[in-house]
Design an enzyme around this catalytic site. Structure first.
Site, PDB file in Angstrom:
ATOM      1  N   TYR A  53      54.612 -34.979  -5.411  1.00 51.27           N
ATOM      2  CA  TYR A  53      54.323 -33.571  -5.630  1.00 51.27           C
ATOM      3  C   TYR A  53      55.307 -32.693  -4.879  1.00 51.27           C
ATOM      4  O   TYR A  53      55.538 -32.858  -3.673  1.00 51.27           O
ATOM      5  CB  TYR A  53      52.891 -33.260  -5.178  1.00 51.27           C
ATOM      6  CG  TYR A  53      52.519 -31.800  -5.204  1.00 51.27           C
ATOM      7  CD1 TYR A  53      52.248 -31.171  -6.418  1.00 51.27           C
ATOM      8  CD2 TYR A  53      52.440 -31.058  -4.036  1.00 51.27           C
ATOM      9  CE1 TYR A  53      51.905 -29.828  -6.454  1.00 51.27           C
ATOM     10  CE2 TYR A  53      52.096 -29.709  -4.052  1.00 51.27           C
ATOM     11  CZ  TYR A  53      51.832 -29.109  -5.274  1.00 51.27           C
ATOM     12  OH  TYR A  53      51.492 -27.771  -5.310  1.00 51.27           O
ATOM     13  N   HIS A  83      57.368 -17.313  -4.142  1.00 48.09           N
ATOM     14  CA  HIS A  83      56.220 -17.273  -3.236  1.00 48.09           C
ATOM     15  C   HIS A  83      56.303 -16.127  -2.228  1.00 48.09           C
ATOM     16  O   HIS A  83      55.331 -15.876  -1.505  1.00 48.09           O
ATOM     17  CB  HIS A  83      56.096 -18.598  -2.487  1.00 48.09           C
ATOM     18  CG  HIS A  83      55.584 -19.731  -3.327  1.00 48.09           C
ATOM     19  ND1 HIS A  83      56.138 -20.069  -4.538  1.00 48.09           N
ATOM     20  CD2 HIS A  83      54.571 -20.617  -3.124  1.00 48.09           C
ATOM     21  CE1 HIS A  83      55.496 -21.106  -5.052  1.00 48.09           C
ATOM     22  NE2 HIS A  83      54.535 -21.453  -4.214  1.00 48.09           N
ATOM     23  N   ASN A 192      54.392 -24.366   2.792  1.00 44.11           N
ATOM     24  CA  ASN A 192      53.130 -25.092   2.765  1.00 44.11           C
ATOM     25  C   ASN A 192      52.566 -25.267   4.167  1.00 44.11           C
ATOM     26  O   ASN A 192      53.173 -24.901   5.159  1.00 44.11           O
ATOM     27  CB  ASN A 192      53.335 -26.458   2.108  1.00 44.11           C
ATOM     28  CG  ASN A 192      52.146 -26.870   1.272  1.00 44.11           C
ATOM     29  OD1 ASN A 192      51.015 -26.563   1.618  1.00 44.11           O
ATOM     30  ND2 ASN A 192      52.410 -27.569   0.170  1.00 44.11           N
ATOM     31  N   ARG A 278      20.663  -5.834  30.549  1.00 41.69           N
ATOM     32  CA  ARG A 278      20.204  -7.106  31.109  1.00 41.69           C
ATOM     33  C   ARG A 278      20.659  -8.320  30.296  1.00 41.69           C
ATOM     34  O   ARG A 278      20.644  -9.449  30.797  1.00 41.69           O
ATOM     35  CB  ARG A 278      18.682  -7.120  31.264  1.00 41.69           C
ATOM     36  CG  ARG A 278      17.879  -6.965  29.979  1.00 41.69           C
ATOM     37  CD  ARG A 278      16.377  -6.824  30.332  1.00 41.69           C
ATOM     38  NE  ARG A 278      15.610  -6.254  29.256  1.00 41.69           N
ATOM     39  CZ  ARG A 278      14.914  -6.950  28.355  1.00 41.69           C
ATOM     40  NH1 ARG A 278      14.886  -8.278  28.429  1.00 41.69           N
ATOM     41  NH2 ARG A 278      14.245  -6.332  27.401  1.00 41.69           N
TER      42      ARG A 278
END
Length: 516
Positions: A53, A83, A192, A278
């Site tokens: 891939y 991208h 990536n 408190r």
């Protein structure tokens, strides 16, 4: 200048934070060797035509489209261009440096398959104080931010040297570098993984740690001004609840308030105080416990390989793992948790501000105005705090549940880790501004207290420190200027140290004390 060397052990979040702040980064010989060995595996995959891939296939929904060896350079180059789709305001230099340092750390694991020259290009940008321009928005996971950083590595995009904006090509020329010509897998590896959320998460941790230290001592000042019942912070009482954070905060409050004449006089006047007083150890302590959990998650991420695909094995038998390690559900959930915790701390701070300015509960002049009627004092500053609390409520909605579908159904579950980290950073900033308002109001309240009530030595020293920078407020100048000045003080400086021998810090808190 401090230098961090990436060697056999991954960086922890402290190291990434220091590099983000300007420290240098270097690769050891063994880290360089691991990067080179992983590259040799990619070269074998390419030569043998083993389907992998993003190496010899398209990406996303194009994962089954085979790319010839002749076009693998084009694939890597085109991935950067397509991208780089970020929009909106630019990330600050610290954020960009943190992302780059996290990316180098990931490559140094030795499973990415980029050439050593690629990693060295990123290191050169870091050490040359060259900051690529990275738009903050446009990512559902991790792609666009690293793409804009990588553009500069190939001589495209834009970068900054201080206040000077230059093209990516000019930035490389100034550093004496040549633009990279990307080879197989390198375009995908550059965009990536999870460096974006990891780097931003580190920055959120560093800023949250500073905020948590300040809010304890500022809350102590408000508590003293409102003459709280200090037994609520007693070690014996707090020991009934098991929480390292609560124990730490309780000890810090006791240290800050030790020797207070105001609290000595107030002892026993009320059965109990409001919860915003408190329950300080419980809320601040819970946030510190969340902080420790998030810090461990970030360190685990830095120790993990987050590429897709991962290359492993030997040159004779290379292996490719094209799974989902680039999906950072863990950090998405962690950043959502940190944001919620800090939003709650900031909301409690605003409630204390309201009590300081309200004469019905403070016993002080209305709105801490030195002359009521003609002066509004801190009336509208409390509005600002309330506005920021409301903004934090909106920001604290979990990004990790946003979901969505991208890439033609191939990516049909989105964790929105990077947006979760950006939201956490916004919440930290808003919270810091709220605490700055509380600090100013608490110091103003001290100036309106009877002169014969002595403060604790610690709160008096802190009051003096603030008054050396900001004089008493008499509606004689824009209050926003004072608020910004104290905000910068909290961001840039730690509060005065608390010496408390009874404190038993957690491992991460102890490490912080050693490294700060």
């Amino acid at each position: 200048m401090k230098t961090f060397i990436r060697s056999t052990e991954p960086f922890d979040w402290h190291a990434i934070a220091e590099i983000a702040g300007g420290a240098r980064l270097e690769l050891s010989d063994d880290a360089s060797a691991r990067i080179g060995a992983a590259r040799a595996l990619v070269e074998q995959i390419v030569e043998r035509g083993i389907r992998a891939y993003g190496v010899n296939t398209g990406v996303g929904a194009l994962c089954d489209t085979v790319v010839s060896q002749a076009k693998q350079h084009d694939l890597s180059h085109n991935i950067l261009m397509s991208h780089a789709v970020g929009v909106g305001p630019l990330l600050g230099p610290e954020a960009v440096r943190a992302i780059m340092a996290a990316a180098v750390n990931n490559y140094a694991h030795g499973y990415s398959g980029v050439r050593l020259a690629v990693v060295r290009q990123l290191v050169a940008l870091l050490n040359g104080d060259c900051v690529p321009e990275v738009p903050a928005f446009g990512s559902v996971g991790y792609l666009s931010h690293m793409a804009h950083i990588a553009l500069v590595c190939v001589g495209a995009g834009w970068a900054r040297f201080g206040d000077t904006r230059v093209s990516g090509a000019e930035a490389l020329r100034r550093l004496g570098l040549e633009p990279l010509s990307l080879e197989a897998k390198e375009g995908l590896s550059l965009v990536n993984g999870t460096p974006c959320v990891t780097g931003l998460a580190v920055l959120a941790l560093a800023r949250a740690r500073r905020l948590l230290d300040w809010v304890d001592v500022v809350a102590a000042m408000t508590f003293e001004n409102l003459q709280g019942q200090v037994e609520a912070f007693g070690a014996q009482s707090l020991a009934f609840r098991v929480s390292p954070g609560l124990e730490t905060v309780g000890a810090r409050l006791r240290g800050a308030l030790a020797g207070s004449g105001i609290l000595a006089v107030a002892a026993g006047r009320r059965t109990q105080d409001s919860l915003s007083l408190r329950a300080i150890p419980h809320v601040h302590g819970a946030a510190r416990d969340v902080f420790d959990d998030v810090a461990r998650s970030v360190d685990r991420e830095l120790a993990s390989v987050t590429d897709n695909p991962i290359v492993a094995g030997t040159p004779d038998h290379p292996s490719v793992y094209s799974q989902a390690h680039a999906v950072s559900a863990s950090l998405a959930l962690a950043m959502d948790s940190l944001g919620v915790a800090l939003a709650q701390v900031a909301a409690m701070s605003e409630r204390r501000i309201d009590r300081l300015v309200n004469p019905l509960v403070s016993g002080l002049p209305a709105f801490l105005a030195a002359d009521g009627g003609t002066r509004s004092g801190f009336m509208i500053a409390q509005y600002t705090a309330a506005s920021l609390v409301a903004q934090n409520h909106r920001e604290a909605a979990p990004a990790s549940l946003d979901g969505g579908v991208t890439s033609g159904l191939q990516e049909d579950h989105l964790c929105h880790a990077t947006p979760a980290a950006l939201k956490a950073l916004n919440i930290v900033e808003n919270g810091t501004r709220i605490v700055a308002i509380e600090l100013l109001a608490a110091v103003q309240a001290y100036d309106l207290q009877p002169a014969d009530l002595p403060r604790s030595p610690y709160t008096e020293a802190l009051r003096t420190r603030i008054r050396s920078v900001v004089p008493i407020y008499r509606d004689d100048r824009p209050l926003a200027d004072d608020m910004n000045r104290v905000f910068r003080m909290i961001v840039d400086d730690a509060p005065p140290p608390l010496a408390d021998p009874e404190r038993r810090p957690s491992r991460l808190q102890d490490e912080y004390e050693r490294t700060s």
